[in-house]
Design an enzyme around this catalytic site. Sequence first.
Site, mmCIF file in Angstrom:
data_model
loop_
_atom_site.group_PDB
_atom_site.id
_atom_site.type_symbol
_atom_site.label_atom_id
_atom_site.label_comp_id
_atom_site.label_asym_id
_atom_site.label_seq_id
_atom_site.Cartn_x
_atom_site.Cartn_y
_atom_site.Cartn_z
ATOM 1 N N LEU A 39 0.715 -1.452 -0.473
ATOM 2 C CA LEU A 39 0.162 -0.269 0.292
ATOM 3 C C LEU A 39 0.399 0.996 0.322
ATOM 4 O O LEU A 39 2.162 1.756 1.330
ATOM 5 C CB LEU A 39 -0.638 -0.482 1.328
ATOM 6 N N HIS A 43 -3.222 4.098 -2.448
ATOM 7 C CA HIS A 43 -4.261 3.199 -1.875
ATOM 8 C C HIS A 43 -4.807 4.283 -0.502
ATOM 9 O O HIS A 43 -6.339 3.603 -0.184
ATOM 10 C CB HIS A 43 -3.881 1.653 -1.201
ATOM 11 N N GLY A 156 -9.133 3.701 -8.438
ATOM 12 C CA GLY A 156 -7.915 4.357 -8.956
ATOM 13 C C GLY A 156 -8.267 4.908 -10.177
ATOM 14 O O GLY A 156 -8.451 3.583 -10.992
ATOM 15 N N VAL A 185 -2.931 9.791 -7.193
ATOM 16 C CA VAL A 185 -1.774 10.472 -6.515
ATOM 17 C C VAL A 185 -0.864 10.452 -6.882
ATOM 18 O O VAL A 185 -0.460 9.624 -7.566
ATOM 19 C CB VAL A 185 -2.103 9.844 -5.032
HETATM 20 P P1 AMP Z 1 -3.972 -1.958 -7.184
HETATM 21 O O1 AMP Z 1 -2.968 -2.311 -5.903
HETATM 22 O O2 AMP Z 1 -2.334 -1.644 -7.438
HETATM 23 O O3 AMP Z 1 -4.627 -3.309 -8.087
HETATM 24 O O4 AMP Z 1 -4.295 -0.497 -6.717
HETATM 25 C C1 AMP Z 1 -5.522 -0.537 -6.172
HETATM 26 C C2 AMP Z 1 -6.797 -0.149 -6.282
HETATM 27 O O5 AMP Z 1 -5.593 1.114 -6.168
HETATM 28 C C3 AMP Z 1 -6.811 0.134 -7.785
HETATM 29 O O6 AMP Z 1 -8.039 0.606 -7.500
HETATM 30 C C4 AMP Z 1 -6.195 1.463 -8.651
HETATM 31 O O7 AMP Z 1 -6.526 2.380 -9.455
HETATM 32 C C5 AMP Z 1 -5.173 2.360 -7.345
HETATM 33 N N1 AMP Z 1 -4.037 2.921 -7.500
HETATM 34 C C6 AMP Z 1 -3.022 2.366 -7.515
HETATM 35 N N2 AMP Z 1 -2.095 3.659 -7.410
HETATM 36 C C7 AMP Z 1 -3.277 4.730 -7.364
HETATM 37 C C8 AMP Z 1 -2.500 6.137 -7.608
HETATM 38 N N3 AMP Z 1 -1.573 6.321 -7.723
HETATM 39 N N4 AMP Z 1 -3.771 6.954 -7.108
HETATM 40 C C9 AMP Z 1 -4.706 7.032 -7.172
HETATM 41 N N5 AMP Z 1 -5.445 5.422 -6.827
HETATM 42 C C10 AMP Z 1 -4.532 4.341 -7.447
#
Ligand code: AMP
Length: 287
Positions: A39, A43, A156, A185
Amino acid sequence: MKHTFTTPIIDTIAEIRNRIRELKNKNLIIGFVPTMGALHAGHESLIEKARQECGAVIVSIFVNPTQFGPNEDFGKYPRQLEADREICSRHGVDLIFAPEPEQMYPQAAGPITTVVPPETFRNRLCGETRKGHFNGVATVVLKLFNIITPDRAYFGKKDAQQLLIIKKMVKDLDIPVEIAGCETVREPGGLACSSRNKYLTEEAGKKAASIYEALKTLEKQYNSGLDLASELISVSGRILHPDIEVEYFEAIDIENFQAVKKVQKGTLIAIAVKLGGVRLIDNIIID
Ligand code: AMP
């Protein structure tokens, strides 16, 4: 920071269902943030939004094998459950659902039923090089929705194609959940936060900042009157550090996922690159 609450980690479907039933019996609105863990601030922003809007917040941490290709980084994807629990506890997350792959995909079940998003959605952009990726994503998200039964789920905008595919699946399959899209972010230099940024050396991290610079340059050029997609992409592509290998850099109509000739308000500008063996994606929507 000291906090007294420690978020419980639940690793079986049966137990998370019991715990969610208890929360629902208290009439709490269930907010759900699906993640693959490791995270970061991106996240955390999703978790915070869920915390503000919902009575109970569930975070799943599951590195989903079915969305990784055979030559991708499933084996070495960062796993740090205790550090993640610390972050979740700090944000007052009620429960973490962190199953093992065997819990989600029992060997004994053999091949499983798969959600297949429409071809135009799943085979463009990231789907061109990551064959089967979005089938894996849609299937695991539907499974998680069926397990958690959230009222709202937070995704995200950094993963723009994923967000659009999930929204479409929810609409097409009448899944009773509201999807909230959250702003990307970024690190102070502009690089979008990603669990994969951990793989970057400090030097590569600096080079990677040119990805967002290129997107911002494109937006600036558009605002100064240029709208031909090919020209905008070729001009802003020059901003990218020369060590960056572009997988795609495209202007896309989010309604049908086709490339557009002319950029306009609402056009998705999406980019995927490789830098030092690390795959990074980013995007902006023109407004
Ligand atoms: P992941 O753990 O990479 O599968 O991401 C989990 C959630 O966090 C997904 O909905 C991603 O789009 C979101 N997420 C990942 N990176 C970012 C970021 N930099 N800003 C906003 N949301 C994010």
